[in-house]
Design a protein around this motif. Structure first.
Motif, PDB file in Angstrom:
ATOM      1  N   LEU A  79       0.810  -1.230   0.000  1.00 23.19           N
ATOM      2  CA  LEU A  79       0.000   0.000   0.000  1.00 23.19           C
ATOM      3  C   LEU A  79       0.844   1.281   0.000  1.00 23.19           C
ATOM      4  CD1 LEU A  79      -2.880  -0.854   2.519  1.00 23.19           C
ATOM      5  CD2 LEU A  79      -3.059  -0.697   0.051  1.00 23.19           C
ATOM      6  N   PHE A  80       1.916   1.286   0.808  1.00 24.40           N
ATOM      7  CA  PHE A  80       2.655   2.546   0.994  1.00 24.40           C
ATOM      8  C   PHE A  80       4.059   2.551   0.377  1.00 24.40           C
ATOM      9  CE2 PHE A  80       0.003   1.767   4.836  1.00 24.40           C
ATOM     10  CZ  PHE A  80      -1.011   2.655   4.514  1.00 24.40           C
ATOM     11  N   GLY A  81       4.527   1.419  -0.148  1.00 27.06           N
ATOM     12  CA  GLY A  81       5.867   1.339  -0.734  1.00 27.06           C
ATOM     13  C   GLY A  81       6.879   0.831   0.273  1.00 27.06           C
ATOM     14  N   PRO A  82       7.907   0.051  -0.177  1.00 27.92           N
ATOM     15  CA  PRO A  82       8.842  -0.572   0.780  1.00 27.92           C
ATOM     16  C   PRO A  82       9.786   0.413   1.466  1.00 27.92           C
ATOM     17  CG  PRO A  82       9.500  -1.055  -1.467  1.00 27.92           C
ATOM     18  CD  PRO A  82       8.196  -0.335  -1.568  1.00 27.92           C
ATOM     19  N   ALA A  83      10.214   1.473   0.738  1.00 29.47           N
ATOM     20  CA  ALA A  83      11.173   2.416   1.342  1.00 29.47           C
ATOM     21  C   ALA A  83      10.542   3.147   2.522  1.00 29.47           C
ATOM     22  CB  ALA A  83      11.656   3.413   0.300  1.00 29.47           C
ATOM     23  N   ALA A  84       9.270   3.535   2.367  1.00 25.85           N
ATOM     24  CA  ALA A  84       8.586   4.264   3.448  1.00 25.85           C
ATOM     25  C   ALA A  84       8.357   3.369   4.658  1.00 25.85           C
ATOM     26  CB  ALA A  84       7.255   4.801   2.947  1.00 25.85           C
ATOM     27  N   MET A  85       8.363   2.048   4.437  1.00 25.82           N
ATOM     28  CA  MET A  85       8.078   1.137   5.548  1.00 25.82           C
ATOM     29  C   MET A  85       9.211   1.070   6.575  1.00 25.82           C
ATOM     30  SD  MET A  85       5.084   0.013   5.723  1.00 25.82           S
ATOM     31  CE  MET A  85       5.120  -1.378   6.852  1.00 25.82           C
ATOM     32  N   ALA A  86      10.462   1.455   6.175  1.00 19.35           N
ATOM     33  CA  ALA A  86      11.574   1.397   7.151  1.00 19.35           C
ATOM     34  C   ALA A  86      11.347   2.388   8.300  1.00 19.35           C
ATOM     35  CB  ALA A  86      12.903   1.621   6.462  1.00 19.35           C
ATOM     36  N   PRO A  87      11.132   3.706   8.012  1.00 21.40           N
ATOM     37  CA  PRO A  87      10.830   4.600   9.143  1.00 21.40           C
ATOM     38  C   PRO A  87       9.500   4.292   9.817  1.00 21.40           C
ATOM     39  CG  PRO A  87      11.053   5.858   7.086  1.00 21.40           C
ATOM     40  CD  PRO A  87      11.291   4.441   6.743  1.00 21.40           C
ATOM     41  N   ILE A  88       8.486   3.903   9.022  1.00 22.39           N
ATOM     42  CA  ILE A  88       7.181   3.576   9.631  1.00 22.39           C
ATOM     43  C   ILE A  88       7.355   2.366  10.559  1.00 22.39           C
ATOM     44  CG2 ILE A  88       4.867   2.638   9.123  1.00 22.39           C
ATOM     45  CD1 ILE A  88       4.718   4.461   6.727  1.00 22.39           C
ATOM     46  N   GLY A  89       8.094   1.359  10.069  1.00 23.38           N
ATOM     47  CA  GLY A  89       8.356   0.165  10.885  1.00 23.38           C
ATOM     48  C   GLY A  89       9.140   0.511  12.144  1.00 23.38           C
ATOM     49  N   ALA A  90      10.114   1.443  11.997  1.00 22.63           N
ATOM     50  CA  ALA A  90      10.922   1.855  13.161  1.00 22.63           C
ATOM     51  C   ALA A  90      10.011   2.489  14.216  1.00 22.63           C
ATOM     52  CB  ALA A  90      12.002   2.831  12.723  1.00 22.63           C
ATOM     53  N   ILE A  91       9.064   3.329  13.768  1.00 24.24           N
ATOM     54  CA  ILE A  91       8.136   3.981  14.704  1.00 24.24           C
ATOM     55  C   ILE A  91       7.261   2.921  15.389  1.00 24.24           C
ATOM     56  CG2 ILE A  91       6.122   5.524  14.855  1.00 24.24           C
ATOM     57  CD1 ILE A  91       7.388   7.146  12.557  1.00 24.24           C
ATOM     58  N   VAL A  92       6.733   1.994  14.587  1.00 24.98           N
ATOM     59  CA  VAL A  92       5.858   0.955  15.152  1.00 24.98           C
ATOM     60  C   VAL A  92       6.629   0.110  16.183  1.00 24.98           C
ATOM     61  CG1 VAL A  92       4.533  -1.125  14.599  1.00 24.98           C
ATOM     62  CG2 VAL A  92       4.347   0.873  13.136  1.00 24.98           C
ATOM     63  N   LEU A  93       7.873  -0.254  15.842  1.00 22.22           N
ATOM     64  CA  LEU A  93       8.671  -1.070  16.768  1.00 22.22           C
ATOM     65  C   LEU A  93       8.988  -0.305  18.053  1.00 22.22           C
ATOM     66  CD1 LEU A  93      10.991  -2.759  14.147  1.00 22.22           C
ATOM     67  CD2 LEU A  93       9.445  -3.962  15.685  1.00 22.22           C
ATOM     68  N   LEU A  94       9.258   1.001  17.920  1.00 22.09           N
ATOM     69  CA  LEU A  94       9.525   1.824  19.102  1.00 22.09           C
ATOM     70  C   LEU A  94       8.275   1.897  19.982  1.00 22.09           C
ATOM     71  CD1 LEU A  94      11.649   3.791  20.403  1.00 22.09           C
ATOM     72  CD2 LEU A  94      10.389   5.616  19.306  1.00 22.09           C
ATOM     73  N   MET A 115      11.937  -6.798  10.411  1.00 25.45           N
ATOM     74  CA  MET A 115      10.516  -6.519  10.186  1.00 25.45           C
ATOM     75  C   MET A 115      10.259  -5.342   9.249  1.00 25.45           C
ATOM     76  SD  MET A 115       7.551  -6.164  13.006  1.00 25.45           S
ATOM     77  CE  MET A 115       6.412  -4.903  12.509  1.00 25.45           C
ATOM     78  N   ALA A 116      11.142  -4.346   9.261  1.00 26.10           N
ATOM     79  CA  ALA A 116      10.842  -3.142   8.476  1.00 26.10           C
ATOM     80  C   ALA A 116      11.703  -3.015   7.222  1.00 26.10           C
ATOM     81  CB  ALA A 116      11.033  -1.906   9.355  1.00 26.10           C
ATOM     82  N   VAL A 117      12.682  -3.895   7.054  1.00 28.36           N
ATOM     83  CA  VAL A 117      13.509  -3.832   5.840  1.00 28.36           C
ATOM     84  C   VAL A 117      13.319  -5.109   5.011  1.00 28.36           C
ATOM     85  CG1 VAL A 117      15.861  -3.653   4.924  1.00 28.36           C
ATOM     86  CG2 VAL A 117      15.200  -2.283   6.911  1.00 28.36           C
ATOM     87  N   VAL A 118      13.689  -6.258   5.588  1.00 27.42           N
ATOM     88  CA  VAL A 118      13.623  -7.518   4.823  1.00 27.42           C
ATOM     89  C   VAL A 118      12.181  -7.835   4.421  1.00 27.42           C
ATOM     90  CG1 VAL A 118      14.053 -10.011   4.919  1.00 27.42           C
ATOM     91  CG2 VAL A 118      15.723  -8.438   5.872  1.00 27.42           C
ATOM     92  N   GLY A 119      11.256  -7.795   5.378  1.00 29.00           N
ATOM     93  CA  GLY A 119       9.852  -8.130   5.109  1.00 29.00           C
ATOM     94  C   GLY A 119       9.244  -7.288   3.986  1.00 29.00           C
ATOM     95  N   PRO A 120       9.232  -5.942   4.108  1.00 29.81           N
ATOM     96  CA  PRO A 120       8.614  -5.104   3.070  1.00 29.81           C
ATOM     97  C   PRO A 120       9.282  -5.225   1.695  1.00 29.81           C
ATOM     98  CG  PRO A 120       8.887  -3.850   5.071  1.00 29.81           C
ATOM     99  CD  PRO A 120       9.597  -5.138   5.296  1.00 29.81           C
ATOM    100  N   PHE A 121      10.634  -5.219   1.663  1.00 29.44           N
ATOM    101  CA  PHE A 121      11.310  -5.310   0.359  1.00 29.44           C
ATOM    102  C   PHE A 121      11.030  -6.665  -0.291  1.00 29.44           C
ATOM    103  CE2 PHE A 121      13.582  -1.525   1.723  1.00 29.44           C
ATOM    104  CZ  PHE A 121      13.700  -0.836   0.529  1.00 29.44           C
ATOM    105  N   ALA A 122      11.023  -7.745   0.532  1.00 26.60           N
ATOM    106  CA  ALA A 122      10.719  -9.080  -0.006  1.00 26.60           C
ATOM    107  C   ALA A 122       9.290  -9.104  -0.543  1.00 26.60           C
ATOM    108  CB  ALA A 122      10.901 -10.123   1.089  1.00 26.60           C
ATOM    109  N   LEU A 150       7.309 -14.928   6.487  1.00 25.40           N
ATOM    110  CA  LEU A 150       8.281 -16.003   6.753  1.00 25.40           C
ATOM    111  C   LEU A 150       9.714 -15.473   6.746  1.00 25.40           C
ATOM    112  CD1 LEU A 150       7.174 -19.233   4.882  1.00 25.40           C
ATOM    113  CD2 LEU A 150       7.412 -18.858   7.324  1.00 25.40           C
ATOM    114  N   LEU A 151      10.014 -14.607   5.751  1.00 29.24           N
ATOM    115  CA  LEU A 151      11.386 -14.084   5.660  1.00 29.24           C
ATOM    116  C   LEU A 151      11.749 -13.219   6.862  1.00 29.24           C
ATOM    117  CD1 LEU A 151      11.736 -13.389   1.856  1.00 29.24           C
ATOM    118  CD2 LEU A 151      13.134 -14.909   3.224  1.00 29.24           C
ATOM    119  N   THR A 152      10.743 -12.546   7.436  1.00 30.06           N
ATOM    120  CA  THR A 152      10.982 -11.760   8.652  1.00 30.06           C
ATOM    121  C   THR A 152      11.515 -12.687   9.745  1.00 30.06           C
ATOM    122  OG1 THR A 152       9.230 -10.223   8.075  1.00 30.06           O
ATOM    123  CG2 THR A 152       9.823 -10.315  10.381  1.00 30.06           C
ATOM    124  N   TYR A 153      10.873 -13.847   9.893  1.00 30.86           N
ATOM    125  CA  TYR A 153      11.277 -14.769  10.962  1.00 30.86           C
ATOM    126  C   TYR A 153      12.547 -15.536  10.619  1.00 30.86           C
ATOM    127  CZ  TYR A 153       7.136 -13.224  13.176  1.00 30.86           C
ATOM    128  OH  TYR A 153       6.221 -12.405  13.768  1.00 30.86           O
TER     129      TYR A 153
END
Lengths: 226, 249
Positions: A79-94, A115-122, A150-153
């Motif tokens: 929905l939002f693109g993989p690059a944007a998911m890294a900071p969004i994922g960082a916020i969610v994890l924090l 969770m925020a790099v491998v998962g979204p890019f994969a 799966l790749l996240t884990y």
């Protein structure tokens, strides 16, 4: 399942944080560019981070009868693109670390990578590859979401194996051990998350196509809508 | 959320987040610097007592917040304890046994993790997230990241409420009566929520424009009475904690 607070040795904790930083910085750079072109994207991405957090708090039925939460990485990346998911994922994890004591501050870098790099890019790579070889839309979504999960884990297992190699079998044995422990719960959950993401995307495309087109979602979904 | 309830109602609510953040970081440094499991456990005990007695957090609430993390710690410790051996002597080419020789190291890792967890809970249970975000703003973290955090924090309660109401409505119509129905209901719920993300963000953008917003979001920083005294106390206790962890065997 994130790596919990203080579990990684100090060198690994620092190393993974350094490794995660460029992805978050690049993600912020792309977000800044998007905000400059379309100022309304600031609000969209802020609400998207809340959406990912709320998604991770939902109880999801698993095919084994147990229940867990979706990671939302596949859906978020589509929905939002993989690059944007890294900071969004960082916020969610924090937020998960501070509000739920799930994950941690010292292991934030390692968890961002999985969770925020491998998962979204994969997820996006699998979704685009599946579309390129003319795989049906629903199957492409299923493959993207479940493989991202799966790749996240798999990444988390590799991070733990790297930090705690088995005294007898080394990295390989430790990786096999952690991956098998995760596999018991994560393979059924990945299938459940894949099915859930298909249901979500089908519902979005069927009932909310005009809103999605009007609201400018990512190019990958736009192609299906048109 | 229990952590948020405690963060807004504890005795140390009006103490500067700089002071509480400093003690929490020192607690994590002390956990990593601890030379033995006993020292790490002592750090954990000091930090949890400071949270429960100092900040007046009810012990039952403290345990309820820590319980899921403690369960994960137990599971992680047990997975470390199992050792996989790809030796040819075993029947299937691999054998699973207990790594007894690794027991002290695993115990050390678990105690360190426990001490770090208490340091995290010290911050999480005494400081609201808005204060932590303003602390990050003082540390000069990128404005865009902080704006996204602020927006996300303010919206997540709205979305949680929407989830609660939708789940109640779906449950009243037997939407979660079977596995298939649950998956369909959950799919509908997430799809509806995804559309709300765009609708709510558009509404927020319009509201910000109507108030003359020109880009960055600006917030008033709260003032904390007696801040220098609190920061001095935090520096002394934080440094003492690290020194204790370094010098105790």
């Amino acid at each position: 399942m994130h790596i919990m607070e203080g579990f990684l040795p100090v060198k690994h904790a620092i190393g993974w944080s350094i490794a995660a930083a460029p992805f978050v910085v690049y993600g912020l750079y792309t977000i800044n560019k998007r905000i400059k072109e379309k100022p309304e994207q600031r609000m969209l991405l802020g609400v998207a981070a809340a959406f990912t957090f709320v998604l991770s708090a939902l109880k999801m039925p698993s095919v084994t009868g147990s229940c867990s939460h979706p990671t939302g990485t596949g859906l978020g990346a589509i929905l939002f693109g993989p690059a944007a998911m890294a900071p969004i994922g960082a916020i969610v994890l924090l937020f998960q670390a501070i509000l739920l004591a799930h994950g941690g501050l010292t292991t934030l870098g390692a968890n961002i990578i999985s969770m925020a790099v491998v998962g979204p890019f994969a997820a996006v790579a699998i979704f685009r590859s599946a579309k390129a070889v003319k795989v049906p839309f629903a199957l492409s979504i299923f493959l993207a979401a479940s493989c991202a999960d799966l790749l996240t884990y798999v990444t988390t297992s590799a991070q733990l194996a790297f930090a705690f190699p088995d005294p007898a079998g080394g990295f390989a044995a430790s990786f096999a051990k952690f991956a098998s422990v995760f596999a018991i719960t994560q393979i059924p959950l990945a299938i459940s998350e894949g099915l859930l993401t298909v249901v979500v995307m089908n519902a979005l495309v069927r009932f909310n196509a005009p809103e999605l087109q009007e609201m400018k979602v990512t190019a990958a979904v736009q192609e299906v809508l048109t | 959320m229990l952590t948020e309830q405690s963060a807004y109602t504890n005795r140390w609510r009006q103490i500067s987040p700089v002071a509480k953040g400093f003690v929490s970081i020192c607690g994590m440094v002390a956990a990593f610097a601890a030379g033995s499991p006993r020292t790490a456990l002592l750090v954990a005990l000091i930090l949890s007592l400071a949270t429960v007695l100092g900040a007046n957090i009810p012990p039952v609430r403290y345990l309820r917040v820590a319980a899921p993390a403690l369960f994960f710690l137990l599971a992680s410790g047990l997975s470390l304890l199992a050792s996989l051996d790809f030796s040819y002597n075993s029947t299937f080419g691999l054998s699973l046994h207990l790594a007894e020789s690794e027991l002290p190291r695993i115990f050390q890792v678990c105690c360190r993790s426990l001490a770090c967890l208490t340091a995290l809970l010290f911050l999480a249970l005494t400081t609201p997230l808005t204060d932590i975000i303003s602390l990050m703003r003082r540390c000069k973290l990128p404005e865009t990241l902080l704006d996204l955090m602020t927006l996300s924090y303010r919206t997540l309660f709205v979305l949680s409420e929407a989830v609660h109401e939708t789940v109640t409505a779906q449950s009243a119509r037997l939407g979660y009566a079977s596995l298939t129905l649950s998956l369909r209901s959950l799919g509908g719920l997430v799809a509806n929520l995804a559309v709300q993300v765009w609708q709510r963000s558009q509404a927020l953008h319009l509201a910000a424009l109507a108030r003359g917003n020109d880009g960055a979001l600006r917030f008033l920083e709260p003032d904390y009475p007696d801040s220098p005294r609190a920061i001095s106390c935090a520096v002394i206790s934080g440094v003492l904690l690290v020194v204790l962890a370094v010098y105790l065997p």
